[in-house]
Write an enzyme that holds these catalytic residues in place. Structure first.
Site, PDB file in Angstrom:
ATOM      1  CG  ASP A  80      -0.191   0.073   2.540  1.00 15.86           C
ATOM      2  OD1 ASP A  80       0.819  -0.641   2.691  1.00 15.86           O
ATOM      3  OD2 ASP A  80      -0.606   0.844   3.437  1.00 15.86           O
ATOM      4  CD  GLU A 146       4.339   1.034   7.043  1.00 10.90           C
ATOM      5  OE1 GLU A 146       5.018   1.368   8.026  1.00 10.90           O
ATOM      6  OE2 GLU A 146       4.053   1.845   6.129  1.00 10.90           O
ATOM      7  CD  GLU A 147       2.977   4.256   3.934  1.00 12.73           C
ATOM      8  OE1 GLU A 147       3.012   4.893   5.003  1.00 12.73           O
ATOM      9  OE2 GLU A 147       3.972   4.119   3.183  1.00 12.73           O
ATOM     10  CG  HIS A 424       5.197   9.152   3.865  1.00  8.65           C
ATOM     11  ND1 HIS A 424       4.762   8.992   5.153  1.00  8.65           N
ATOM     12  CD2 HIS A 424       5.495   7.910   3.428  1.00  8.65           C
ATOM     13  CE1 HIS A 424       4.819   7.720   5.494  1.00  8.65           C
ATOM     14  NE2 HIS A 424       5.261   7.037   4.444  1.00  8.65           N
TER      15      HIS A 424
HETATM   16 MN    MN Z   1       7.054   2.155   4.147  1.00  9.00          MN
HETATM   17 MN    MN Z   2       5.604   4.927   4.270  1.00 10.62          MN
END
Ligand code: MN
Ligand code: MN
Length: 453
Positions: A80, A146-147, A424
């Site tokens: 993800d 994970e995000e 990000h």
């Molecule tokens: Mn990561």
């Molecule tokens: Mn990340």
């Protein structure tokens, strides 16, 4: 080969697998199936594992080989990504991978974590094409949340852990080099204890023109408590806070001499020299190997512009502590509560005060002398011609200590991208040299590990 890798990465990128947006859950599932099909075509046994939290993205489990004479190495990454749209200020469409003449490819997820997945896949592919085998048994464990705080990860992995047998080492491909021009290996992360301190007074908000001067205000009590948590040199005042911190060994001390870290760059990044220590090494230690305490905010307090004369009825201070070996997050929350209660006893206040933990996370501390680190060091030296930096991070990734415990095996952070990739951020990128290099390092690493037997 690099064209083939970029094409594959470009396909992964084209699925906008944004875990924080439920509208993208089908994209995430489609991507997971694409990854499963790709590994299946190489001869891997693959499975899509439903997340135990409903509506959350599935996990990908996979394996290759079950030779009891070989070590079994697990690969962790996440498929993800963070949200991205061209309106955020990207130069190009974030989900169309673009290769530029500067040697980088640009797209959301290029560095975090679709590049690492691509490098792993092509390492396996190349080993199978050139030697018809992989020198160790492989376990694949990819997640799609994970995000978004790794929703459901621990539960789902724990329930299905018998899918994997006897893991010997865990490679975490989800970080980046500490600097742009020297590879690094990650061996530690700080843990976290997050606390909320609530002070409640009158049953609703009041006007200072009416009650001011007549009551003991909750905000003054809270500020008084917060002011006693840390001194002006950064020392945490909680009784017993440092009791379990591991002393610095000579070997660990030496690791810091090698790190490419310049205090002047750090100060210019901060925009002000507000450092506790005017020294690169001790600053780095304060970032990585010493615990800290931060005051984040006060819920319920007036925080707008102007001059509202409210007396808040109830305020909650938010405080967290970054923890290091061998501080136990739960013990720290207990001694924090005891310390605040001691302050409160001496305050003689009629307000009611409560303290509770609202988040706990374990630290991680890898052994840089174990077989994973030794093999990874040679693998990196062989390809890049330089020794890696040994890096810890001030942040927290609780799934790493969880995986070490669940699979009873050590982990290592093997970064793929560079520090300036902008994971990000807008125009996230990955240097093609790093993508190709990671494939070679993985191949070297698996060969090194197989030679240990
Ligand atoms: Mn990561
Ligand atoms: Mn990340």
């Amino acid at each position: 080969m690099s064209n083939e890798m970029i094409n594959f990465l470009s396909t992964l990128i084209s699925y906008p697998s944004i875990s924080s947006n439920p509208n993208n859950s089908q994209d995430s599932k489609n991507l997971a199936n694409f990854i499963i099909d790709s590994y299946t075509n190489l001869g891997f046994k693959m499975e899509l594992i439903d997340n135990l939290i409903e509506g959350k993205n599935p996990l990908i489990f996979g394996k290759f080989g079950d030779d009891p004479n070989k070590k079994t190495i697990m690969f962790y990454s996440h498929y993800d990504v963070q949200p991205a749209s061209i309106q955020d200020g990207w130069d190009t469409e974030p989900f169309d991978l673009i290769e530029k003449s500067d040697g980088y490819v640009y797209a959301r997820g290029a560095s975090d974590d679709k590049g690492p997945i691509t490098a792993t896949y092509f390492a396996m592919k190349e080993l199978l094409e050139t030697t018809s085998d992989i020198p160790v048994n492989i376990a694949i464990l990819y997640e799609g949340e994970e995000e978004s705080s790794s929703h459901g990860f621990e539960k789902t992995v724990y329930k299905n852990k018998s899918y994997f047998s006897d893991i010997d080492g865990i490679l975490i491909l989800d970080t980046s080099w500490f600097t742009d021009h020297r590879p690094s290996l990650d061996y530690g992360l700080r843990g976290l204890t997050y606390m909320a301190i609530n002070v409640s007074g009158p049953n609703k908000d009041q006007h200072s023109g009416l009650v001011g001067g007549t009551i003991r205000e909750p905000m003054s009590d809270l500020i008084s408590i917060l002011s006693k948590l840390i001194d002006s040199d950064g020392n945490v005042q909680v009784d017993g806070f440092y009791d379990d911190v591991l002393p610095l060994s000579d070997a660990e001390n030496e690791l810091y001499d090698e790190i490419d870290f310049n205090i002047n760059d750090y100060v210019s990044y901060l925009g002000r020299n507000s450092l506790f220590q005017q020294n690169s090494k001790t600053t780095l230690m304060n970032m990585w190997r010493n615990p800290s305490l931060s005051i984040h905010g006060i819920q319920g307090a007036f925080s707008g512009s102007g001059s509202k004369t409210v007396v808040p009825a109830s305020v909650t201070g938010k405080v967290s502590m970054r923890l290091v070996p061998n501080q136990d997050p739960k013990t720290i929350s207990e001694i924090f509560i005891a310390y605040v209660n001691k302050i409160v006893e001496n305050m003689n206040t009629p307000n009611s005060i409560s303290v509770e933990p609202i988040g706990l996370g374990e630290w991680w501390y890898g052994d840089v002398n174990n077989f994973l680190f030794e093999s990874a060091k040679s693998a990196i030296e062989n390809y890049w011609g330089k020794e890696p930096n040994y890096v810890r991070s001030g942040g927290s990734i609780p799934i790493i200590p969880f995986m070490e415990k669940t699979f009873n095996a050590p982990a290592i952070g093997l970064p793929v991208g560079q520090s300036s990739d902008g994971a990000h951020s807008q125009n996230e990128r990955l240097r093609i040299e790093n993508l190709v290099g990671a494939k070679h390092v993985i191949i070297n690493l698996l060969n090194e590990i197989s030679n240990l037997n």
